[in-house]
Design an enzyme around this catalytic site. Structure first.
Site, PDB file in Angstrom:
ATOM      1  N   ARG A 159      31.711 -16.803  -7.582  1.00  0.00           N
ATOM      2  CA  ARG A 159      32.001 -17.894  -8.515  1.00  0.00           C
ATOM      3  C   ARG A 159      33.491 -18.023  -8.826  1.00  0.00           C
ATOM      4  O   ARG A 159      33.884 -18.356  -9.948  1.00  0.00           O
ATOM      5  CB  ARG A 159      31.204 -17.737  -9.820  1.00  0.00           C
ATOM      6  CG  ARG A 159      29.703 -17.752  -9.643  1.00  0.00           C
ATOM      7  CD  ARG A 159      29.195 -19.078  -9.071  1.00  0.00           C
ATOM      8  NE  ARG A 159      27.757 -19.018  -8.889  1.00  0.00           N
ATOM      9  CZ  ARG A 159      27.165 -18.620  -7.743  1.00  0.00           C
ATOM     10  NH1 ARG A 159      27.900 -18.281  -6.702  1.00  0.00           N
ATOM     11  NH2 ARG A 159      25.865 -18.582  -7.638  1.00  0.00           N
ATOM     12  N   SER A 236      24.156 -22.898 -15.577  1.00  0.00           N
ATOM     13  CA  SER A 236      24.215 -21.512 -16.024  1.00  0.00           C
ATOM     14  C   SER A 236      25.499 -21.305 -16.817  1.00  0.00           C
ATOM     15  O   SER A 236      26.598 -21.462 -16.277  1.00  0.00           O
ATOM     16  CB  SER A 236      24.178 -20.562 -14.833  1.00  0.00           C
ATOM     17  OG  SER A 236      22.956 -20.689 -14.143  1.00  0.00           O
ATOM     18  N   GLU A 341      30.845 -19.396 -17.505  1.00  0.00           N
ATOM     19  CA  GLU A 341      31.130 -20.030 -16.216  1.00  0.00           C
ATOM     20  C   GLU A 341      31.867 -21.358 -16.381  1.00  0.00           C
ATOM     21  O   GLU A 341      32.768 -21.658 -15.595  1.00  0.00           O
ATOM     22  CB  GLU A 341      29.840 -20.232 -15.438  1.00  0.00           C
ATOM     23  CG  GLU A 341      30.040 -20.728 -14.034  1.00  0.00           C
ATOM     24  CD  GLU A 341      28.780 -20.618 -13.184  1.00  0.00           C
ATOM     25  OE1 GLU A 341      28.586 -21.477 -12.315  1.00  0.00           O
ATOM     26  OE2 GLU A 341      27.995 -19.682 -13.388  1.00  0.00           O
TER      27      GLU A 341
END
Length: 349
Positions: A159, A236, A341
């Site tokens: 990520r 998320s 995130e």
């Protein structure tokens, strides 16, 4: 200014999937790549704070908004598998599947724009952008020039990439390396393999893989639906924590003290250690699906504990309060710090 100026004090809640965010002092739209480069260059020369806005799916914008110019990237040009940054991501994935090209099918249903995908190395169901990306074109704001970077130069990790956390490069287009045999990439995610009724490593027709992924995502509230508040989210909210190998034994021992030694802890190989499941940690820390934040205006999704959702009348302050509660609860219980995130704009946890 080359781009079309649409308004001042434009409410950003209308441009984020959370439907949260205060006004931008100035709001412009870049409809072509040339316009995008021109407007960013002009704003940089003027010393103006700039926020680049694509699909708004990975943004948490403060209730106070943004005290500068928001540039909405609405570019849609395409040359084969070289695709402009502003193109709708899932729409593009659908095009590749319809053409019988495989590689992106497991990334179906993800909201946002093409240009955002390499920044955080978007991934889902066993696939990451780093595996299918050939190169990007970007405008280097420090050098004032357009450059091409290969996948190897982007420093991809879980990520993340060299572009994440910096605003020095503006992604203009992304070139993908796809295969054209009509089959998916090898299925590596166990839940998806079970849904498809195949073994890990099997390949299936790309359309079948896409439909299976969309079914799974809908079941978790991860496909945008204006009528479903579980989808009023940034996806998320926390990344799965990666624990360095040298710290893993201590972390697992602490988790065992809480949940019991006989309870298996989901863990997966990661480049820099072992990846734990953020959703599993959140649930075991006492936060169930649907757990409510301030006034019930925000909650964890009723379908997926990793999604923090706006129930229709929330503020960004409400959302951040819930995020802090979850983050601090997991830290206190297990000693593991969850990291958000989404990009936090003019606000912080």
């Amino acid at each position: 200014m080359s781009a079309v100026e649409t308004s001042t004090q434009e409410a950003l809640r209308g441009y984020t999937t959370l439907r949260l965010g205060g006004p931008a002092r100035r709001f412009v739209v870049a409809g072509t790549t040339a316009e995008l480069v021109s407007v960013v260059r002009e704003l940089d020369a003027a010393g103006e704070p700039v926020l680049l806005l694509g699909g708004g799916s990975n943004l948490v914008v403060a209730d106070a908004g943004f005290p500068g110019t928001v540039v909405r990237i609405a570019t849609t040009e395409r040359d084969g598998w070289d695709v402009a940054a502003g193109r709708d991501w899932d729409g593009f994935v659908a095009e590749t599947v319809a053409a019988g090209h495989g590689g992106l099918e497991c990334l179906s249903g993800i909201p946002g724009s093409v240009g955002a995908t390499p920044i955080q190395n978007v991934g889902a169901y066993g696939c990451e952008i780093s595996e299918v990306l050939h190169s990007i074109r970007l405008y280097d704001r420090r050098a004032g020039e357009v450059r091409t970077l290969t996948a190897a130069e982007l420093g991809f990790g879980y990520r993340t990439s060299v572009l994440k956390g910096t605003d020095t490069g503006v992604v203009l287009s992304v070139r993908f390396a796809l295969h054209d045999d009509g089959l998916s990439a090898p299925i590596r995610y166990a839940e998806l393999a079970r849904t498809l009724g195949v073994e890990i490593g099997a390949r299936v027709p790309v359309a079948e893989a896409r439909e299976a992924v969309l079914r799974l995502r809908r079941g978790k509230g991860m496909v945008l639906d204006a009528a479903d508040h579980d989808t009023w989210s940034a996806g998320s909210f926390f990344t799965n924590p990666v624990v360095p190998d040298g710290e893993l034994a201590d972390v697992l021992a602490r988790i065992a003290d809480v949940v019991g030694e006989d309870v298996p802890v989901p863990r997966y190989p990661a480049r820099d250690g072992v990846k734990l499941s953020a959703a599993w940690l959140i649930e075991r820390a006492g936060f169930a699906k649907g757990h409510q934040g301030p006034g019930g205006r925000v909650s964890l999704s009723t379908k997926h504990t990793l999604a923090l959702t706006n129930r229709g009348s929330a503020t960004t302050a409400d959302l951040l309060a819930l995020a802090r509660e979850v983050r601090d609860g997991v830290l206190a219980r297990f000693g593991v710090r969850l990291v958000p995130e989404p990009l936090l704009v003019n606000c912080a946890l």
